[in-house]
Scaffold this active site. Structure first.
Site, PDB file in Angstrom:
ATOM      1  N   SER A  63       5.117  -6.896  -1.797  1.00  0.00           N
ATOM      2  CA  SER A  63       4.763  -6.970  -0.377  1.00  0.00           C
ATOM      3  C   SER A  63       5.263  -8.269   0.236  1.00  0.00           C
ATOM      4  O   SER A  63       5.186  -9.324  -0.401  1.00  0.00           O
ATOM      5  CB  SER A  63       3.244  -6.881  -0.239  1.00  0.00           C
ATOM      6  OG  SER A  63       2.863  -7.059   1.107  1.00  0.00           O
TER       7      SER A  63
ATOM      8  N   GLN B 119       0.774  -9.584  -6.512  1.00  0.00           N
ATOM      9  CA  GLN B 119       0.276 -10.961  -6.692  1.00  0.00           C
ATOM     10  C   GLN B 119       1.114 -11.774  -7.663  1.00  0.00           C
ATOM     11  O   GLN B 119       1.158 -12.998  -7.570  1.00  0.00           O
ATOM     12  CB  GLN B 119      -1.191 -10.934  -7.142  1.00  0.00           C
ATOM     13  CG  GLN B 119      -2.154 -10.398  -6.099  1.00  0.00           C
ATOM     14  CD  GLN B 119      -2.282 -11.295  -4.869  1.00  0.00           C
ATOM     15  OE1 GLN B 119      -1.926 -12.479  -4.880  1.00  0.00           O
ATOM     16  NE2 GLN B 119      -2.771 -10.730  -3.788  1.00  0.00           N
TER      17      GLN B 119
ATOM     18  N   HIS C  81       4.063 -10.038   2.947  1.00  0.00           N
ATOM     19  CA  HIS C  81       3.117 -11.039   3.462  1.00  0.00           C
ATOM     20  C   HIS C  81       2.321 -11.757   2.384  1.00  0.00           C
ATOM     21  O   HIS C  81       1.507 -12.615   2.684  1.00  0.00           O
ATOM     22  CB  HIS C  81       2.188 -10.417   4.517  1.00  0.00           C
ATOM     23  CG  HIS C  81       1.115  -9.522   3.981  1.00  0.00           C
ATOM     24  ND1 HIS C  81      -0.200  -9.909   3.901  1.00  0.00           N
ATOM     25  CD2 HIS C  81       1.157  -8.257   3.508  1.00  0.00           C
ATOM     26  CE1 HIS C  81      -0.925  -8.914   3.421  1.00  0.00           C
ATOM     27  NE2 HIS C  81      -0.125  -7.899   3.172  1.00  0.00           N
TER      28      HIS C  81
ATOM     29  N   THR D   4       0.854  -1.191   0.000  1.00  0.00           N
ATOM     30  CA  THR D   4       0.000   0.000   0.000  1.00  0.00           C
ATOM     31  C   THR D   4       0.889   1.241   0.000  1.00  0.00           C
ATOM     32  O   THR D   4       0.674   2.178  -0.779  1.00  0.00           O
ATOM     33  CB  THR D   4      -0.931   0.003   1.233  1.00  0.00           C
ATOM     34  OG1 THR D   4      -1.788  -1.146   1.155  1.00  0.00           O
ATOM     35  CG2 THR D   4      -1.774   1.264   1.294  1.00  0.00           C
TER      36      THR D   4
ATOM     37  N   ASN E  96      -5.639  -9.511  -7.956  1.00  0.00           N
ATOM     38  CA  ASN E  96      -5.748 -10.272  -6.716  1.00  0.00           C
ATOM     39  C   ASN E  96      -7.060 -11.038  -6.583  1.00  0.00           C
ATOM     40  O   ASN E  96      -7.103 -12.068  -5.940  1.00  0.00           O
ATOM     41  CB  ASN E  96      -5.576  -9.335  -5.509  1.00  0.00           C
ATOM     42  CG  ASN E  96      -6.327  -8.031  -5.673  1.00  0.00           C
ATOM     43  OD1 ASN E  96      -6.114  -7.287  -6.640  1.00  0.00           O
ATOM     44  ND2 ASN E  96      -7.224  -7.733  -4.752  1.00  0.00           N
TER      45      ASN E  96
ATOM     46  N   CYS F 287     -17.804  -6.703   2.602  1.00  0.00           N
ATOM     47  CA  CYS F 287     -18.582  -6.309   3.773  1.00  0.00           C
ATOM     48  C   CYS F 287     -18.204  -4.889   4.160  1.00  0.00           C
ATOM     49  O   CYS F 287     -17.187  -4.667   4.796  1.00  0.00           O
ATOM     50  CB  CYS F 287     -18.262  -7.220   4.947  1.00  0.00           C
ATOM     51  SG  CYS F 287     -19.362  -8.605   5.116  1.00  0.00           S
TER      52      CYS F 287
HETATM   53  C1  PLP Z   1      -2.291  -7.132  -0.815  1.00  0.00           C
HETATM   54  C2  PLP Z   1      -2.166  -6.237  -1.973  1.00  0.00           C
HETATM   55  C3  PLP Z   1      -1.748  -4.912  -1.834  1.00  0.00           C
HETATM   56  C4  PLP Z   1      -1.481  -4.287  -0.480  1.00  0.00           C
HETATM   57  O1  PLP Z   1      -0.332  -4.805   0.099  1.00  0.00           O
HETATM   58  P1  PLP Z   1      -0.023  -4.529   1.653  1.00  0.00           P
HETATM   59  O2  PLP Z   1       1.393  -4.963   1.810  1.00  0.00           O
HETATM   60  O3  PLP Z   1      -0.990  -5.405   2.408  1.00  0.00           O
HETATM   61  O4  PLP Z   1      -0.233  -3.089   1.919  1.00  0.00           O
HETATM   62  C5  PLP Z   1      -1.629  -4.143  -2.962  1.00  0.00           C
HETATM   63  N1  PLP Z   1      -1.888  -4.644  -4.181  1.00  0.00           N
HETATM   64  C6  PLP Z   1      -2.297  -5.909  -4.365  1.00  0.00           C
HETATM   65  C7  PLP Z   1      -2.564  -6.404  -5.745  1.00  0.00           C
HETATM   66  C8  PLP Z   1      -2.460  -6.757  -3.269  1.00  0.00           C
HETATM   67  O5  PLP Z   1      -2.875  -7.997  -3.461  1.00  0.00           O
END
Ligand code: PLP
Length: 404
Positions: free
Chosen positions: A203, A183, A205, A76, A155, A330
């Site tokens: 990212s 992704q 995680h 993000t 995603n 939601c």
């Molecule tokens: C999860 C995700 C994000 C955000 O990543 P964070 O590290 O959780 O802020 C941005 N873009 C895509 C396509 C994602 O799947």
């Protein structure tokens, strides 16, 4: 052998930490606690060396030089830094940005914010598979265009954009290309030079690394990209992102990136086979199931299905031992259908009927077979309660019915 429940099939939302990543991080959560900016003692040097190793691992995984990696708190922030940072830096060249309606909120909301600051944003539409074409991108470019921001893979439905072709268009027209690679990175090959990407968000995680850490690739050559800082302070990360570095997180991101590259050749085909087994197992036993997204240009791990006459939320309640996502968001008051599915032209009813299964490194065949059985049973049970499904089965065209 019985499967252990609950089963996790929501890896596009977040992934578990790979034990090997935790092992790499551990010393930096304990004994090696130094500040990577402390230049005059060994605690600082150990931390800095670990950060530089991670920079190398991440650069290697995307074909970048370590110097082109800027650490952030997650994708993000990477998306915000790339888009706002480029928009502000190149404001004199123009004020037009191109993106698409199916981008992540981190991109869309950043673009909406920029609209309030005098920028013009074109939100490209996608076809029914979620695809954006390079021709569409080229047609949208004006002499005011400074940035194209398009994701590598979506995603929600997993559709993979033609990133290299989009990169060629961007290069030809002298426009910067930002790509949300969250992704795609670690799942499919993604090389910044082969694709002409100038800014790439990733990212931790989403690739079996820790939460709260990410990176932004910022091209240094051909062209040399400058970004206006969004976080001011000690001038860390070449002035682009101040703040004491999250050393354990960064070590974890580096280890996760290297592991993803090592595993990709075997993991990709293995997960694709499991995903196809899940799809086949469900579709062969149930009628009126639609695939959302692209049939082939799709992430290996992602399966998004709509089950006509069944509500996704009700379905999830009936199979609580399987963690998936539904196509309804939601929000506080309402249950809105996913904006991504809407953009693909999926009707509200079919969007509310959708589930996203996203498999991962730790998904097993036993879990897939268990999930097939549970999904098929739950859909059948719910459809038995649905008069509409009964009517449709009897051949009544529901669209022609005059309801009293
Ligand atoms: C999860 C995700 C994000 C955000 O990543 P964070 O590290 O959780 O802020 C941005 N873009 C895509 C396509 C994602 O799947």
């Amino acid at each position: 052998m019985a499967v252990k429940t609950p089963i996790y099939m929501d890896n596009n939302a977040t992934t578990p930490l790979d034990p090997r990543v935790l092992e790499a991080m551990m010393p930096y959560l304990t004994t090696h606690f130094g500040n990577a900016a402390s230049k005059n003692h060994s605690f600082g040097w150990a931390a800095e060396a670990a950060v530089e190793k991670a920079r190398q691992q991440i650069g290697q995984a995307m074909g970048a030089s370590p110097k082109e990696i800027v650490f952030t708190s997650g994708a993000t922030e990477s998306d915000n830094l790339a888009i706002k940072g480029a928009a502000e830096m190149y404001r004199e060249k123009g004020n037009h940005i191109i993106t698409a309606t199916t981008e992540h909120k981190a991109v869309l909301d950043t673009c909406h914010y920029l609209e309030t600051q005098g920028y013009d944003v074109t939100f490209l539409t996608v076809d029914h598979t979620g695809m954006v074409s390079p021709e569409q991108v080229e047609a949208a470019i004006t002499d005011k265009t400074i940035l194209i921001s398009l994701m590598a893979a979506n995603n929600e439905v997993g559709t993979i954009h033609p990133v290299a072709e989009i990169g060629k268009v961007a290069k030809k027209r002298g426009v910067l290309f930002h790509c949300d690679g969250v992704q795609a990175f670690g799942k499919i090959p993604l090389n910044v030079d082969e694709t002409g990407i100038d800014l790439l968000s990733i990212s931790g995680h989403k690739i079996y690394g820790p939460k709260g850490v990410g990176a932004l690739f910022v091209r240094r050559r051909g062209p040399r990209v400058s970004l206006s800082a969004q976080m001011h302070g000690g001038g860390h990360e070449r002035g682009m992102r101040s703040g004491t570095l999250n050393v354990p997180g960064i070590v974890g991101l580096g280890a996760a990136a290297e592991l993803a590259m090592q595993e990709m050749p075997t993991e990709g085909p293995r997960i694709t086979a499991l995903r196809d087994r899940l799809q086949q197992g469900i579709v062969s036993q149930l009628d009126q199931v639609n695939l959302n997204g692209h049939p082939t240009q799709r992430l290996p791990n992602t399966l998004n299905l709509s089950f006509a006459y069944v509500e996704g939320e009700s379905l999830m309640m009936r199979m609580k031992d399987i963690a998936v996502s539904s196509g309804s968001a939601c929000t506080s008051a309402s249950l809105e259908p996913s904006y991504v599915l809407k953009a693909l032209g999926v009707g509200d009813d079919m969007a509310h009927s959708s589930l996203r299964f996203s498999l991962g490194r730790f998904t097993t065949q036993e879990e897939i077979d268990f999930a097939i059985e549970r999904v098929v049973r739950a859909v059948r049970e719910l459809r038995e309660l649905s008069p509409l499904y009964e009517m449709a089965r009897e051949g009544i065209d529901l669209k022609q019915v005059k309801w009293k």
